[in-house]
Design an enzyme around this catalytic site. Structure first.
Site, mmCIF file in Angstrom:
data_model
loop_
_atom_site.group_PDB
_atom_site.id
_atom_site.type_symbol
_atom_site.label_atom_id
_atom_site.label_comp_id
_atom_site.label_asym_id
_atom_site.label_seq_id
_atom_site.Cartn_x
_atom_site.Cartn_y
_atom_site.Cartn_z
ATOM 1 N N ASP A 1 0.913 -1.237 -0.076
ATOM 2 C CA ASP A 1 0.053 -0.175 -0.161
ATOM 3 C C ASP A 1 0.969 1.308 0.047
ATOM 4 O O ASP A 1 2.001 1.190 -0.012
ATOM 5 C CB ASP A 1 -0.937 -0.102 1.090
ATOM 6 C CG ASP A 1 -2.317 0.959 1.026
ATOM 7 O OD1 ASP A 1 -2.202 1.699 0.064
ATOM 8 O OD2 ASP A 1 -3.099 0.704 1.678
HETATM 9 C C1 BGC Z 1 -5.047 3.271 0.194
HETATM 10 C C2 BGC Z 1 -5.266 2.182 -0.830
HETATM 11 C C3 BGC Z 1 -4.953 2.840 -2.248
HETATM 12 C C4 BGC Z 1 -3.611 3.495 -2.387
HETATM 13 C C5 BGC Z 1 -3.299 3.926 -3.622
HETATM 14 C C6 BGC Z 1 -3.764 3.980 0.162
HETATM 15 O O1 BGC Z 1 -3.460 5.001 0.783
HETATM 16 O O2 BGC Z 1 -5.119 2.579 1.417
HETATM 17 O O3 BGC Z 1 -6.532 1.611 -0.786
HETATM 18 O O4 BGC Z 1 -5.202 1.694 -3.063
HETATM 19 O O5 BGC Z 1 -3.698 4.370 -1.213
HETATM 20 O O6 BGC Z 1 -3.811 5.041 -3.735
#
Ligand code: BGC
Length: 762
Positions: free
Chosen positions: A313
């Site tokens: 993430d």
């Molecule tokens: C979120 C994810 C997301 C990623 C990319 C993160 O902060 O938890 O769900 O896919 O960012 O934007």
């Protein structure tokens, strides 16, 4: 050196062209063809090139200006672009240019990136672009903004989830975006969690069905098809179970719970072709998921046989150092995460990870085999997506983008999601010729209907709203005429604005429609300390109720905010979830009876913040102060939802009164529409294990169906279950079905299910 070798390499790469052109190639042949191509490409790669493939940066890192600057136009910073795209040859990019770009803009952005990656780097490997299509291709201007996942779950209509996946993919590919960081397969068991709206709710079976349907819609024509996107399931694992309900909080998940509730949605989607999984930023039992080798390598890649890409993430290597305190620096964190099984690292701001990986491999701290595993997964997905042949697509080839057809599917999804939770004396539907006061924070806001991930991350920016979409207020005015509607907002999200004025106007109205709600937010900004609906919004209803005018309460919220004190003051309660940009229209159509509501809750709606059990719980959980086992009293139960018609269930039958392993049990039930309106009924099938060594759950959902009934119509509805549906995780953490009695429960209302006991023999 780079230029001397480029021609022969290009010739070799040309031989990759067309590998998926023959639709008759079986999946196996495709797999072995692409793995040969992956192998031959990998044999040409240097360690640094491999490390580059393991890096995912954010688009703003190659744009002019600061990473977080709000931009109106994507302008590349040529120096950063050359460094990251050409010199470092990054494998993957995510994020938006900082504003919702038009398709043509996206096309220009992606074309420049892919042309450079494929023509100016030594190996010419295309970039894998990932994007958060949370409820539609929400970062492409003009795309459909669907209801959020929690609302899709409330439809209990897998066909709609599939349609949402299909349209989202089409509209994402129309902007040359081939990889979708969705669907969300999290099991949301803590109602405080701010991302419940992005999930399919609390039930592992409903989540599994909805997740896989969405994926099937997204990938149905094969990943190589220019209308498909590859899904990336998230977040692995336990994000929706944070102990304190906060974003990225530690979750406590024992092994048997992990296997019984949290893994099944991932497992089903992986078995059906998911090629991406994003690791959750939280820790489980104190171990950050990003360094949990047991979860990533042993379970996900091993037991579940996942062959796709495991991506981190956002900035999670840094999070391991700064928040989890599990690594002393970025180098150590990278080593732990890659060795745990991470393939692609979302390191938004720069390419420092590349040097770190190279150094770790050179010093023998990460084995080369681990790097090869990671890179081959990334390359395989690029081949599957046909990026070597078709790295971008002309927007004009997607004539259905934002079309009426797509808008209709959106409206249908919103209408089927809306859940009628109370309708005292059948006050709804209202008639058109009565005067109404519309009030409340969510009554006149497109942003609140859309929630987060709507053109912007938090979805709070009003500049990007489509002026053609109707708020609840506007849709009501359209329905009954402006002269019949008064509007006074009354409150903001947290503050009184003019509640006294609302009360004054209410005195002259026949009905009061109060629309409460949550501010659009996700991740950290969505954290709350208090599950109750903000006091000021409750106060508005208390004040309005003093007028003695009937109140219709409409809730636009991602999670179930406690309404215990105000619920009795409302004659009708409508749950709209976050219904998306057709939500205003859909809600007005339900209030005025153009649509018969057919949604049911995909989670348990708590009444007390100290009693927030899921519908599946142990008997000991519901032992109350009276020593009885009646301590489960939610505001509304999972699976509950009313209609403007009524249904009667009878004649529950089983093909036998006992079942053996590997046998099937045929079930049928007669369902009659006893009212005078056509309606869609959700028929729920649960199993309750009456005795088991590991204390059995109150019940578990094993099947459901949604069927249309004409007034007076009776249908016999059939289901088949087998011994797998009876299984639960036993004392040794393995699936088991113990011999003994089980109860079958079937119905449309959790409070009045028909029941029959049968016996399971080994
Ligand atoms: C979120 C994810 C997301 C990623 C990319 C993160 O902060 O938890 O769900 O896919 O960012 O934007």
């Amino acid at each position: 050196m780079k230029h001397l070798t480029i021609l022969p390499l290009m010739c070799l790469l040309m031989s990759f062209v067309g590998y998926t052109q023959n639709p008759d190639l079986s999946n196996k042949t495709k797999e072995s063809t692409s793995s040969k191509k992956v192998d031959s490409l990998m044999s040409l790669m240097t360690l640094k090139e491999k490390a580059g493939q393991m890096l995912n940066i954010g688009l703003p890192a190659i744009l002019a200006g600061g990473y977080w600057d709000k931009k109106e136009k994507a302008v590349f910073d040529e120096t950063k672009f050359q460094q990251l795209i050409v010199d470092d040859a990054v494998g993957s990019i995510h994020n938006t240019p900082g504003y919702p770009a038009e398709r043509e803009d996206w096309y220009q952005i992606i074309k420049k990136i892919q042309d450079s990656a494929m023509k100016k780097t030594r190996l010419g490997i295309p970039v894998l672009y990932g994007i958060d299509n949370i409820h539609g291709a929400n970062y492409v201007n003009g795309s459909i903004l669907f209801p959020h996942q929690i609302a899709v779950a409330a439809t209990w209509n897998t066909g709609l989830s599939k349609k949402v996946g299909e349209i989202t993919s089409y509209e994402s590919r129309a902007a040359s975006l081939p990889w979708n960081f969705n669907p969300n397969a999290d099991v949301a068991i803590n109602p405080l969690w701010g991302r419940i709206a992005e999930s399919f709710g609390e039930d592992p079976y409903l989540i599994s069905e909805m997740t896989t349907a969405y994926m099937n819609g997204s990938q149905q024509k094969g990943l190589e098809n220019s209308t498909s996107t590859a899904v990336c399931l998230k977040h692995f694992i336990g994000y929706g179970a944070g102990k304190n309900g906060k974003d990225r909080a530690n979750a406590l998940i024992p092994e048997n719970w992990l296997r019984q509730y949290f893994l099944p949605p991932f497992e089903k989607a992986i078995n059906n072709g998911a090629m991406g999984v994003m690791i959750s930023s939280n820790a489980v039992n104190g171990i950050p998921c990003h360094i949990n080798q047991y979860y990533i390598t042993d379970i996900l890649k091993g037991e579940l046989g996942f062959k796709g890409v495991v991506i981190s993430d956002f900035s999670d290597i840094d999070f391991l150092v700064d928040a989890h305190l599990s690594a002393k620096d970025k180098r150590e964190a990278t080593k732990m995460a890659v060795n745990a099984g991470l393939d692609l690292i979302m390191n938004p701001f720069n390419a420092d990870i590349v040097e770190i990986i190279v150094d770790l491999v050179e010093k023998g701290e990460i084995p080369m085999s681990r790097i090869d595993d990671a890179v081959s997964r990334v390359l395989r997905l690029k081949f599957y997506l046909n990026l070597f042949n078709a790295p971008y697509h002309k927007p004009k080839n997607y004539p259905d983008f934002g079309s009426e057809k797509h808008i209709d599917a959106n409206y249908k999804t919103a209408t089927e999601a809306i859940t009628l939770l109370k309708n005292k004396n059948e006050i709804l539907p209202l008639s058109n010729n009565k005067k109404v006061l519309v009030a409340g924070y969510s009554a006149n806001s497109i942003n609140v209907l859309n929630g987060a991930w709507s053109r912007s991350f938090l979805g709070q920016d009003t500049t990007y709203n489509d002026p053609n979409k109707l708020t609840i207020l506007e849709a009501i005015k359209k329905q009954i005429g402006v002269n019949n509607v008064e509007f006074v907002e009354g409150t903001d999200y947290l503050e009184d604005i003019n509640s006294d004025k609302a009360v004054a106007k209410a005195k002259k109205a026949d009905y009061i429609i109060v629309c409460v709600g949550e501010i659009p937010a996700t991740e950290k900004p969505s954290d709350i300390n208090e599950l109750e609906l903000p006091k000021v919004q409750q106060e508005l209803i208390k004040k309005l109720s003093k007028t003695k005018k009937p109140i219709i309460l409409v809730m636009i919220q991602g999670r179930p905010r406690i309404i215990r004190e105000i619920e009795p003051l409302a004659d009708a309660v409508i749950m709209g979830y976050l219904p998306g940009e057709e939500g205003g229209r859909a809600i007005a159509d339900v209030i005025y009876g153009n649509v018969n509501p057919s949604g049911k809750l995909p989670y348990t709606y708590p009444k007390f913040s100290g009693n927030t059990l899921t519908y599946y719980h142990k008997k000991t959980d519901i032992r109350d102060v009276n020593w009885g086992f009646d301590g489960f009293y939610p505001q509304y139960e999972f699976g509950f939802g009313l209609s403007y018609t009524t249904y009667e269930y009878s004649n529950l039958k089983m093909s036998a009164d006992s079942l053996k392993s590997a046998e099937e049990l045929k079930i049928s039930v007669d369902v009659k529409n006893t009212g005078s309106r056509e309606g869609k009924e959700i028929i729920e099938v649960y199993i309750k294990d009456l005795v088991a060594t590991v204390s059995p759950d109150s019940k578990k959902l094993v099947r459901f169906d949604k069927i249309t009934f004409m007034p007076g119509e009776i249908k016999t509805v059939h289901f088949i279950i087998n011994s797998d549906d009876l299984a639960s995780i036993g004392i040794d953490n393995k699936w088991i079905t113990e011999e003994g009695e089980f109860e079958l429960q079937v119905g449309g209302n959790p409070q009045s299910l028909l029941k029959k006991v049968f016996y399971f023999k080994m």
